[in-house]
Design an enzyme around this catalytic site. Sequence first.
Site, PDB file in Angstrom:
ATOM      1  CB  CYS A 121     102.521 -41.928 -22.512  1.00 44.86           C
ATOM      2  SG  CYS A 121     101.587 -40.818 -21.470  1.00 44.86           S
TER       3      CYS A 121
ATOM      4  CG  HIS B 113     106.594 -41.048 -21.594  1.00 45.46           C
ATOM      5  ND1 HIS B 113     106.162 -39.837 -22.088  1.00 45.46           N
ATOM      6  CD2 HIS B 113     105.692 -41.414 -20.640  1.00 45.46           C
ATOM      7  CE1 HIS B 113     105.033 -39.506 -21.470  1.00 45.46           C
ATOM      8  NE2 HIS B 113     104.738 -40.440 -20.583  1.00 45.46           N
TER       9      HIS B 113
ATOM     10  CG  ASN C 258     103.228 -37.467 -18.924  1.00 42.95           C
ATOM     11  OD1 ASN C 258     103.351 -37.441 -20.145  1.00 42.95           O
ATOM     12  ND2 ASN C 258     102.790 -38.534 -18.273  1.00 42.95           N
TER      13      ASN C 258
HETATM   14  N1  ACO Z   1     100.122 -33.126  -3.738  1.00 41.82           N
HETATM   15  C1  ACO Z   1     100.229 -33.607  -2.488  1.00 41.82           C
HETATM   16  N2  ACO Z   1      99.905 -34.882  -2.148  1.00 41.82           N
HETATM   17  C2  ACO Z   1      99.459 -35.686  -3.135  1.00 41.82           C
HETATM   18  C3  ACO Z   1      99.323 -35.245  -4.469  1.00 41.82           C
HETATM   19  C4  ACO Z   1      99.675 -33.910  -4.746  1.00 41.82           C
HETATM   20  N3  ACO Z   1      99.604 -33.389  -5.997  1.00 41.82           N
HETATM   21  N4  ACO Z   1      98.862 -36.269  -5.218  1.00 41.82           N
HETATM   22  C5  ACO Z   1      98.716 -37.319  -4.397  1.00 41.82           C
HETATM   23  N5  ACO Z   1      99.077 -36.973  -3.131  1.00 41.82           N
HETATM   24  C6  ACO Z   1      99.089 -37.813  -1.923  1.00 41.82           C
HETATM   25  C7  ACO Z   1      98.176 -39.003  -2.019  1.00 41.82           C
HETATM   26  O1  ACO Z   1      96.840 -38.639  -1.666  1.00 41.82           O
HETATM   27  C8  ACO Z   1      98.789 -39.960  -1.018  1.00 41.82           C
HETATM   28  O2  ACO Z   1      98.378 -39.582   0.285  1.00 41.82           O
HETATM   29  P1  ACO Z   1      98.091 -40.705   1.422  1.00 41.82           P
HETATM   30  O3  ACO Z   1      99.392 -41.430   1.603  1.00 41.82           O
HETATM   31  O4  ACO Z   1      97.659 -39.888   2.569  1.00 41.82           O
HETATM   32  O5  ACO Z   1      97.013 -41.583   0.834  1.00 41.82           O
HETATM   33  C9  ACO Z   1     100.284 -39.676  -1.140  1.00 41.82           C
HETATM   34  O6  ACO Z   1     100.391 -38.374  -1.758  1.00 41.82           O
HETATM   35  C10 ACO Z   1     101.051 -40.705  -1.953  1.00 41.82           C
HETATM   36  O7  ACO Z   1     100.365 -40.929  -3.178  1.00 41.82           O
HETATM   37  P2  ACO Z   1     100.885 -41.970  -4.245  1.00 41.82           P
HETATM   38  O8  ACO Z   1      99.936 -41.985  -5.399  1.00 41.82           O
HETATM   39  O9  ACO Z   1     101.177 -43.270  -3.566  1.00 41.82           O
HETATM   40  O10 ACO Z   1     102.270 -41.271  -4.663  1.00 41.82           O
HETATM   41  P3  ACO Z   1     103.402 -41.796  -5.597  1.00 41.82           P
HETATM   42  O11 ACO Z   1     104.696 -41.731  -4.883  1.00 41.82           O
HETATM   43  O12 ACO Z   1     103.049 -43.097  -6.275  1.00 41.82           O
HETATM   44  O13 ACO Z   1     103.455 -40.658  -6.735  1.00 41.82           O
HETATM   45  C11 ACO Z   1     102.712 -40.358  -9.012  1.00 41.82           C
HETATM   46  C12 ACO Z   1     102.306 -40.437  -7.535  1.00 41.82           C
HETATM   47  C13 ACO Z   1     103.624 -39.159  -9.178  1.00 41.82           C
HETATM   48  C14 ACO Z   1     101.468 -40.208  -9.860  1.00 41.82           C
HETATM   49  C15 ACO Z   1     103.496 -41.651  -9.408  1.00 41.82           C
HETATM   50  O14 ACO Z   1     102.788 -42.772  -8.917  1.00 41.82           O
HETATM   51  C16 ACO Z   1     103.679 -41.804 -10.905  1.00 41.82           C
HETATM   52  O15 ACO Z   1     104.442 -41.090 -11.518  1.00 41.82           O
HETATM   53  N6  ACO Z   1     103.041 -42.819 -11.504  1.00 41.82           N
HETATM   54  C17 ACO Z   1     103.301 -43.225 -12.893  1.00 41.82           C
HETATM   55  C18 ACO Z   1     102.699 -42.310 -13.893  1.00 41.82           C
HETATM   56  C19 ACO Z   1     102.940 -42.842 -15.292  1.00 41.82           C
HETATM   57  O16 ACO Z   1     103.992 -43.331 -15.637  1.00 41.82           O
HETATM   58  N7  ACO Z   1     101.908 -42.800 -16.136  1.00 41.82           N
HETATM   59  C20 ACO Z   1     102.030 -43.350 -17.463  1.00 41.82           C
HETATM   60  C21 ACO Z   1     102.015 -42.308 -18.471  1.00 41.82           C
HETATM   61  S1  ACO Z   1     100.550 -41.301 -18.452  1.00 41.82           S
HETATM   62  C22 ACO Z   1      99.594 -41.625 -19.899  1.00 41.82           C
HETATM   63  O17 ACO Z   1      99.763 -42.602 -20.561  1.00 41.82           O
HETATM   64  C23 ACO Z   1      98.514 -40.658 -20.262  1.00 41.82           C
END
Ligand code: ACO
Length: 327
Positions: free
Chosen positions: A114, A254, A284
Amino acid sequence: MPLRSKITGTGSYVPGTVLTNFDLEKKVDTSDEWITERTGIKERRIVKGTEATSDLCLEAAKNALQAADIKPSEIDLIIVTTMSGDMPMPSTASLLQKKLGAKNAAAFDLNAACSGFLYGLSVADNFIKGGTFKKVLLVGAEVMSRFLDWKDRSTCVLFGDGAGAVVLEAAKGKRGILSTHLYSDGSQWDFICLPGGGSLNPPSSKTIKERMHFVKMKGNETFKVAVRTLEKLVIDTLKQNRVKSSELAMLVPHQANLRIIKATAERLGLPMSRVAVNLDRYGNTSSASIPIALDEVVREGRVKKDDYVLLEAFGAGLTWASALIRW
Ligand code: ACO
């Protein structure tokens, strides 16, 4: 007057097919409410049929060349930043060169996930400042949809396809790219990865069965590091250039998560009206997200001559990067 590189044209392209959060509700156990609240994404664009990354590059590049008013034959170098190229070899940049008819250009791909576009911007900037090339076409392009596990709700809802491009040209004066800043921490490589298909895990029935050809992400761990790292990155970038955040006309971040974008804007004290946001429409798009967002704010007239524009990214590697531009 110092020699700088100036962005003289921007362009972008996204495929026509829209995949909404409601469409995803029918594929995996998720909801529009969860995706919107946790990420800010409402829909994303997805390629169809044989459309591949170089096709998206071509459309974005044509728009950027038209905006810069230069012909393909004038380009000295093509850099495509991507982690989802048409094929491992040759480079997508070489395929784009052929499609564009840019017969006088050198061409190569660059992968910093990214953060790729900003790594590419830094490479192009240094080639221009060093006098090696005068006109560079830089394209960030991804077809993420072909590398997503459509059974994994934690990743498949996040990404989309698209391409953005800029033309950089040598220019004397105070306007142009003021500085670029590149960082990496390979010790956290496993936070975001696509483990199959390379020399470590070449394609086999085992890698396919274990779904190793798809993006894997430790989302929550990545989120925490991204917020902390980006807040420091943007402050350091402005400090090194002796520019105050109140002087910034536009932040082009980003587009991974609206909560990350808002945290960075808040740290800078910037209102969201001075932040480029498009992840609600495209998700993204990895290394394409910044050039697409930049093209949009430029075409909307939200960036004007002499404005300070700050770009920042965080992604797999881990990698992170920034650039400050005097438009
Ligand atoms: N729908 C419903 N529930 C979901 C989904 C979904 N699509 N995905 C995960 N959940 C659930 C999980 O199973 C978890 O359930 P649990 O509490 O029962 O275990 C709950 O939701 C919370 O999951 P988290 O992963 O803790 O959620 P979070 O608030 O962290 O959001 C996300 C997840 C959106 C991925 C966030 O962490 C994020 O944006 N991370 C950074 C991503 C990023 O910046 N990446 C870098 C660039 S990518 C690249 O370089 C290719």
